[in-house]
Design a protein around this motif. Sequence first.
Motif, mmCIF file in Angstrom:
data_model
loop_
_atom_site.group_PDB
_atom_site.id
_atom_site.type_symbol
_atom_site.label_atom_id
_atom_site.label_comp_id
_atom_site.label_asym_id
_atom_site.label_seq_id
_atom_site.Cartn_x
_atom_site.Cartn_y
_atom_site.Cartn_z
ATOM 1 N N ALA A 137 58.058 49.528 55.380
ATOM 2 C CA ALA A 137 56.619 49.765 55.332
ATOM 3 C C ALA A 137 56.371 50.886 54.341
ATOM 4 N N HIS A 138 55.365 50.712 53.514
ATOM 5 C CA HIS A 138 55.088 51.694 52.466
ATOM 6 C C HIS A 138 53.597 51.950 52.415
ATOM 7 N N THR A 139 53.223 53.189 52.183
ATOM 8 C CA THR A 139 51.801 53.522 52.085
ATOM 9 C C THR A 139 51.575 54.253 50.770
ATOM 10 N N VAL A 140 50.694 53.680 49.956
ATOM 11 C CA VAL A 140 50.444 54.255 48.635
ATOM 12 C C VAL A 140 48.952 54.501 48.462
ATOM 13 N N PRO A 141 48.460 55.628 48.959
ATOM 14 C CA PRO A 141 47.030 55.895 48.821
ATOM 15 C C PRO A 141 46.747 56.735 47.563
ATOM 16 N N TYR A 142 45.822 56.267 46.750
ATOM 17 C CA TYR A 142 45.388 57.078 45.614
ATOM 18 C C TYR A 142 44.000 57.619 45.934
ATOM 19 N N ILE A 143 43.801 58.896 45.684
ATOM 20 C CA ILE A 143 42.476 59.473 45.906
ATOM 21 C C ILE A 143 42.086 60.215 44.637
ATOM 22 N N GLU A 144 40.915 59.843 44.087
ATOM 23 C CA GLU A 144 40.421 60.566 42.917
ATOM 24 C C GLU A 144 39.004 60.999 43.218
ATOM 25 N N SER A 145 38.767 62.297 43.127
ATOM 26 C CA SER A 145 37.430 62.769 43.439
ATOM 27 C C SER A 145 36.938 63.645 42.304
ATOM 28 N N SER A 146 35.746 63.293 41.776
ATOM 29 C CA SER A 146 35.213 64.038 40.647
ATOM 30 C C SER A 146 34.030 64.907 41.034
ATOM 31 N N ASN A 147 33.792 65.078 42.312
ATOM 32 C CA ASN A 147 32.771 66.068 42.650
ATOM 33 C C ASN A 147 33.132 66.803 43.916
ATOM 34 N N ILE B 154 35.901 58.694 43.803
ATOM 35 C CA ILE B 154 34.553 59.241 43.940
ATOM 36 C C ILE B 154 34.120 59.789 42.591
ATOM 37 N N LEU B 155 33.120 59.122 42.006
ATOM 38 C CA LEU B 155 32.678 59.520 40.662
ATOM 39 C C LEU B 155 31.742 60.725 40.756
ATOM 40 N N SER B 156 31.488 61.336 39.587
ATOM 41 C CA SER B 156 30.792 62.629 39.606
ATOM 42 C C SER B 156 29.373 62.538 40.156
ATOM 43 N N LYS B 157 28.716 61.382 39.993
ATOM 44 C CA LYS B 157 27.336 61.269 40.479
ATOM 45 C C LYS B 157 27.259 60.984 41.980
ATOM 46 N N ALA B 158 28.389 60.667 42.579
ATOM 47 C CA ALA B 158 28.387 60.273 43.989
ATOM 48 C C ALA B 158 28.351 61.516 44.877
ATOM 49 N N LYS B 159 27.209 62.212 44.806
ATOM 50 C CA LYS B 159 27.076 63.438 45.603
ATOM 51 C C LYS B 159 27.175 63.084 47.079
ATOM 52 N N ASN B 160 27.853 63.958 47.802
ATOM 53 C CA ASN B 160 27.882 63.820 49.252
ATOM 54 C C ASN B 160 28.566 62.523 49.734
ATOM 55 N N ALA B 161 29.508 62.042 48.964
ATOM 56 C CA ALA B 161 30.211 60.820 49.376
ATOM 57 C C ALA B 161 31.232 61.143 50.461
ATOM 58 N N ARG B 162 31.505 60.130 51.266
ATOM 59 C CA ARG B 162 32.433 60.319 52.389
ATOM 60 C C ARG B 162 33.425 59.170 52.429
ATOM 61 N N ASN B 163 34.659 59.517 52.728
ATOM 62 C CA ASN B 163 35.638 58.441 52.981
ATOM 63 C C ASN B 163 36.523 58.843 54.141
ATOM 64 N N PHE B 164 36.844 57.868 54.954
ATOM 65 C CA PHE B 164 37.863 58.072 55.985
ATOM 66 C C PHE B 164 38.884 56.951 55.869
ATOM 67 N N THR B 165 40.146 57.318 55.768
ATOM 68 C CA THR B 165 41.205 56.318 55.644
ATOM 69 C C THR B 165 42.250 56.536 56.719
ATOM 70 N N GLN B 166 42.624 55.445 57.378
ATOM 71 C CA GLN B 166 43.706 55.532 58.355
ATOM 72 C C GLN B 166 44.660 54.370 58.126
ATOM 73 N N CYS B 167 45.918 54.695 57.888
ATOM 74 C CA CYS B 167 46.920 53.654 57.636
ATOM 75 C C CYS B 167 48.038 53.790 58.649
ATOM 76 N N ASP B 168 48.221 52.789 59.471
ATOM 77 C CA ASP B 168 49.298 52.837 60.446
ATOM 78 C C ASP B 168 50.276 51.697 60.203
ATOM 79 N N SER B 169 51.542 52.012 60.278
ATOM 80 C CA SER B 169 52.567 50.972 60.103
ATOM 81 C C SER B 169 53.433 50.893 61.340
#
Lengths: 485, 248
Positions: free
Chosen positions: A406-416, A382-397
């Motif tokens: 089974a491996h889960t590698v989630p990266y989350i980067e949020s700049s605002n 989520i870049l800095s200009k992305a005001k009010n951004a939303r994400n939902f992630t669900q990973c089931d193995s």
Amino acid sequence: MAATEQTIKQVNTLGSSDYKYGFSTEVDEIRPPKGLNEEIIKFISAQKDEPEWMLEWRLNAFKVFNKLPKPQWAKLNIPEIDYQDCYYYSIPKSLKDKPKSLDEIDPEILKTYEKLGIPLKEQKMLSGIAVDAVFDSVSVATTYKKQLSDLGIVFCSISEAVKTHPELVKKYLGSVIPVSDHSFAALNSAVFTDGSFIYIPEGVRCPVELSTYFRINAMNTGQFERTLIIADKDSYVSYLEGCTAPMRDENQLHAANVELVALDNAEIKYSTVQNWYPGDKEGKGGIYNFVTKRGACRGKNSKISWTQVETGSAITWKYPSCILQGDNSKGEFYSVAITNNMQQADTGTKMIHIGKNTSSKIISKGISAGKANNTYRGLVNILSKAKNARNFTQCDSLLIGNQCGAHTVPYIESSNSDSMVEHEATTSKINEDQLFYCQQRGLNSEDAVGLIVNGFCKEVLQHLPMEFAVEAQKLVAISLEGSVG
Amino acid sequence: MLEIKNLHVSIEEKKIIKGLDLSINKGEVHALMGPNGSGKSTLSYVLSGKDKYEINDGTIDYNGKNLLELDVDERANEGLFLAFQYPMEIPGVQTSFFLKTAINSKRKYLGQSEMDALEFAKLMKSKAEELNISTEMLKRDLNVNYSGGEKKKQEILQMSMLSPKMAILDETDSGLDIDALRIVSEGVNKLRNSENSFLVITHYQRLLNYIKPDFVHIIADGKIVKSGDYSLALELEEKGYEEISQTA
């Protein structure tokens, strides 16, 4: 015998003989020598009768390819690929002179598609679905062309689009996946052979499913699919691709680049049922599926939705992604990845939030059996200009047996700080008591596994176009059981 | 219908059932009562074919077949039904779809064609109404977020749709309030006929007020220690397991 043991036994009996698309077709081919070099690129371009700008674009991509190292991030054991020991172009001789009608096409090829359940002849065409059929390096035929063109929709092979719609191709090709993105993307840009091109004009809702069926037939031949879909303002299209290949002891490469562009208020729904030959039980043969799929939500309120059912291939390396540029744009990724025996999959998505109020949703279901490894790898950025951004992630193995991973590698980067990111992940083993319960109700153990796994995948499968959902459910069961019906 | 002779069962070396004999004829309802750990549930699992149980000795004849040689699903399709004490949740699988799959598995086993959608819907609707089960519930995932009572009703619905020859009810009364108990019992009573048999496993005499058994057996330490008619259940209620087992 314990129920899981039984399951494992069944899964083990799933030898290569159970892959029902494993036949090959005898056709005379035009095939230049093995090897990757400028000559071969010129040959491909000449075969396709391409304009000069296209050849230059390819040659430039080849230069880039030579400078880029192989991507290393995946949790995959990829054997060294000898690019010089591979054919880059193969087309049936009968297709060389661009048949004007289906009557001029080698009946063997038409039979191949019929065997695959994709009849191309008018009287037998699938209703509600327009199909572009790609055989090795060339598009064989596209159905419903006339009906679509009456609406202004362009649905043809990319080779054809280069000649008939050069302005659109020039504008959008490589605009979502830069040639220099990584080495597979550069390789594809240099040697891509065929794939589909779709343009939906402003305000048009495409009335049928558009679909491409990719078939690898020739030996030792790589397939370099290139697909470009553009949905102009206020338009909608649903697209589906299917893939199969013959059973062969050697590994074959399928390196695809797929680019999607959605302008203001446009929506693209892209579904994949990938069933390339997975190799045999010992891991011999099978397709290397190295695919770059990326969609750009350029316009405001645009939406791109990826749904994938990945059951085949020896190695799957694939991250269909969304660049959420337009304000209020939406990206979705629904994935079922099944690995059995020695298969490896490293798949997931990237959601890049740039515009305001952008939202993304990721639902990933990984199923591992045999000695297979299955990794979800995802990035939510989520870049800095992305005001009010939303994400939902669900990973089931879901694990079947105790030799798989089974491996889960989630990266989350949020700049605002206005954005909200949610992540849920679960890993479970197939439950013996559930199996026993189903069997006590009369289901045999194969059907019981199929039922439970399909239940596990339901959230994803329900996003497939209806015509394919039933087929996909069967495929899910088959790839785990070996009970080809 | 069912003839158990000298059955010995152990699990992980531990002996649970130690020489059990039980004979159930067509049209009969038998109640099996006993304290915790006496082997009641083990018997229901052995009859339905759950693994991990080792049969050390004895035979079980089911309608002329050696029951122990049949797989779990074969037993089910031959008409043996177990109403579970703890029914399993199956996420993502709609209850009605599960019912249809079960019915068609049985039909396939018996060499019959699949039940058509309309016929199935009618059957399900009428059976569900009898048990006071809403159509909304049939659309939900099987047993997921069901209350204890709803799960038990669901078991009885499955039973009535599959119309088994030999039904085993494993503590179906546990966790039921009095209204649910009445509905579930009525469901069972409606199914009773001269062709099928029931084995009702329970701790409490309460259930037997609703489902009147022809025979009552008391099990203790892996053996049937006393058999009788319905009055035995009343006697048990009065005296308790310990006294009855000792006088046996």
